[in-house]
Motif scaffolding. Structure first.
Motif, PDB file in Angstrom:
ATOM      1  N   ALA A   7      25.657  -3.499 -33.173  1.00 22.42           N
ATOM      2  CA  ALA A   7      25.041  -2.413 -32.258  1.00 22.42           C
ATOM      3  C   ALA A   7      24.626  -3.042 -31.030  1.00 22.42           C
ATOM      4  O   ALA A   7      24.973  -2.304 -30.112  1.00 22.42           O
ATOM      5  CB  ALA A   7      23.829  -1.766 -33.081  1.00 22.42           C
ATOM      6  N   TRP A   8      23.970  -4.154 -31.094  1.00 22.95           N
ATOM      7  CA  TRP A   8      23.250  -4.845 -29.561  1.00 22.95           C
ATOM      8  C   TRP A   8      24.553  -5.002 -28.646  1.00 22.95           C
ATOM      9  O   TRP A   8      24.576  -4.811 -27.530  1.00 22.95           O
ATOM     10  CB  TRP A   8      22.657  -5.912 -29.903  1.00 22.95           C
ATOM     11  N   ARG A   9      25.652  -5.482 -29.285  1.00 22.06           N
ATOM     12  CA  ARG A   9      26.965  -5.829 -28.551  1.00 22.06           C
ATOM     13  C   ARG A   9      27.260  -4.579 -27.915  1.00 22.06           C
ATOM     14  O   ARG A   9      27.630  -4.647 -26.873  1.00 22.06           O
ATOM     15  CB  ARG A   9      27.858  -6.395 -29.362  1.00 22.06           C
ATOM     16  N   ARG A  10      27.265  -3.459 -28.418  1.00 25.97           N
ATOM     17  CA  ARG A  10      28.246  -2.423 -28.035  1.00 25.97           C
ATOM     18  C   ARG A  10      26.962  -1.371 -27.266  1.00 25.97           C
ATOM     19  O   ARG A  10      27.554  -0.651 -26.317  1.00 25.97           O
ATOM     20  CB  ARG A  10      28.449  -1.421 -29.260  1.00 25.97           C
ATOM     21  N   LEU A  32      23.226  -8.608 -24.583  1.00 23.93           N
ATOM     22  CA  LEU A  32      24.296  -9.533 -24.598  1.00 23.93           C
ATOM     23  C   LEU A  32      24.404 -10.195 -26.249  1.00 23.93           C
ATOM     24  O   LEU A  32      23.153 -10.144 -26.808  1.00 23.93           O
ATOM     25  CB  LEU A  32      24.090 -10.453 -23.469  1.00 23.93           C
ATOM     26  N   MET A  33      25.255 -10.784 -26.273  1.00 22.93           N
ATOM     27  CA  MET A  33      25.694 -11.470 -27.412  1.00 22.93           C
ATOM     28  C   MET A  33      26.280 -12.798 -27.510  1.00 22.93           C
ATOM     29  O   MET A  33      27.373 -12.746 -26.609  1.00 22.93           O
ATOM     30  CB  MET A  33      26.511 -10.637 -28.721  1.00 22.93           C
ATOM     31  N   ALA A  62      19.664   3.619 -26.587  1.00 22.96           N
ATOM     32  CA  ALA A  62      20.284   4.844 -27.140  1.00 22.96           C
ATOM     33  C   ALA A  62      21.254   4.369 -28.273  1.00 22.96           C
ATOM     34  O   ALA A  62      21.450   3.162 -28.501  1.00 22.96           O
ATOM     35  CB  ALA A  62      21.191   5.499 -26.267  1.00 22.96           C
ATOM     36  N   ALA A  63      21.668   5.242 -29.399  1.00 24.22           N
ATOM     37  CA  ALA A  63      22.568   4.807 -30.576  1.00 24.22           C
ATOM     38  C   ALA A  63      23.817   3.977 -29.789  1.00 24.22           C
ATOM     39  O   ALA A  63      24.368   4.618 -28.751  1.00 24.22           O
ATOM     40  CB  ALA A  63      22.899   6.040 -31.495  1.00 24.22           C
ATOM     41  N   THR A  70      19.316   4.888 -33.383  1.00 20.97           N
ATOM     42  CA  THR A  70      18.745   3.808 -32.548  1.00 20.97           C
ATOM     43  C   THR A  70      17.856   2.811 -33.260  1.00 20.97           C
ATOM     44  O   THR A  70      17.218   3.231 -34.239  1.00 20.97           O
ATOM     45  CB  THR A  70      17.821   4.714 -31.374  1.00 20.97           C
ATOM     46  N   LEU A  71      17.793   1.595 -32.801  1.00 21.38           N
ATOM     47  CA  LEU A  71      17.347   0.541 -33.519  1.00 21.38           C
ATOM     48  C   LEU A  71      16.334  -0.275 -32.733  1.00 21.38           C
ATOM     49  O   LEU A  71      16.722  -0.364 -31.527  1.00 21.38           O
ATOM     50  CB  LEU A  71      18.486  -0.267 -34.262  1.00 21.38           C
TER      51      LEU A  71
END
Length: 262
Positions: A7-10, A32-33, A62-63, A70-71
């Motif tokens: 999710a963080w990457r996208r 970023l990842m 946002a999701a 959303t996290l």
């Protein structure tokens, strides 16, 4: 089970929230990842990087996709000041250029990176251990914001809204959690909201800080306010903003170099 890394990457944008010696703090960031979820702060934000301790919360604005929540994740962080831009200058700058048009302009090519060398040094903040991940209600309106406060050893992050954010120092704002729960707050709190123009040249933050009791925030300091659709800069405003960002980044680099030379 929530897949924070994916999710963080996208996600195109997010927030980093933390507890400093001066109270709760937060910044909008570009997710970023690398080996871990991370953010790369330009050294215009050196003072914010210096205020980080060993824990933070990473939030998605946002999701990451349809039918996904959303996290917010909390965990242990590591901060590296990358003065020569070598850490950021690999895959991370390519990731950021895809998500962040100003980085695309300033660092989308080797020539641009040489010209805008001050944009490459970064404070890279990585969440090296994730202790908890939970869903957050989505922010669907400009009046929605993040509430950051201390609960236990961590920054607790909730999505809140208010009928009116215009209260200044000494005024009160009634906060309404977007999940319908109660806040039952008692302590120092920060409210952060942000909106960006389509080209992200304008990324406007607004904040309220103060004392939270129950669901009422007594405002100690106020900066800005919700702006549903920030317009892009005019040409002159864009040039002025570019000069201001360059000046702030170079000042941060100079401060970091002086500290390293001691």
């Amino acid at each position: 089970m929530y897949d924070l890394a994916a999710a963080w990457r996208r996600s195109p944008s997010g927030e980093m929230c933390w507890l400093s010696d001066d109270g709760p703090r937060a910044l909008p960031v570009v997710p970023l990842m690398a080996d871990h979820p991370c953010v790369a702060l330009p050294l215009a934000y050196l003072s914010e990087a210096d205020s980080l301790l060993d824990r933070a919360a990473f939030c998605l604005s946002a999701a990451a996709g349809p039918q996904e929540p959303t996290l917010v994740a909390t965990g242990r962080i590591r901060v590296r000041v990358d003065l020569d831009g070598s850490v950021f200058g690999g895959d991370l700058v390519e990731q950021e250029a895809v998500k962040h048009p100003p980085t695309r302009l300033r660092a989308g090519s080797l020539m641009a990176r040489r010209e805008n060398w001050w944009w490459m040094p970064r404070a890279v903040v990585s969440m090296v251990e994730v202790d908890a991940v939970r869903p957050l209600p989505a922010r669907t309106r400009a009046d929605d914001a993040l509430l950051v406060r201390q609960v236990g050893a961590d920054a607790r992050v909730d999505t809140v809204t208010a009928r009116d954010w215009s209260a200044g120092p000494g005024g009160e704002v009634e906060l309404w959690p977007r999940d319908g729960s109660g806040l039952d707050g008692d302590g120092t709190a920060l409210v952060l909201g942000h909106q960006a123009s389509p080209d992200y040249e304008r990324w406007e933050c607004w904040r309220r800080t103060g004392r939270l009791r129950g669901q009422t925030l007594t405002v100690a300091a106020a900066d800005g306010g919700p702006e549903p659709d920030p317009r892009p800069f005019t040409l002159l405003e864009r040039l002025r903003n570019h000069r201001e960002v360059r000046r702030a980044c170079r000042a941060g680099i100079t401060a970091a170099e002086r500290r390293l030379a001691r």
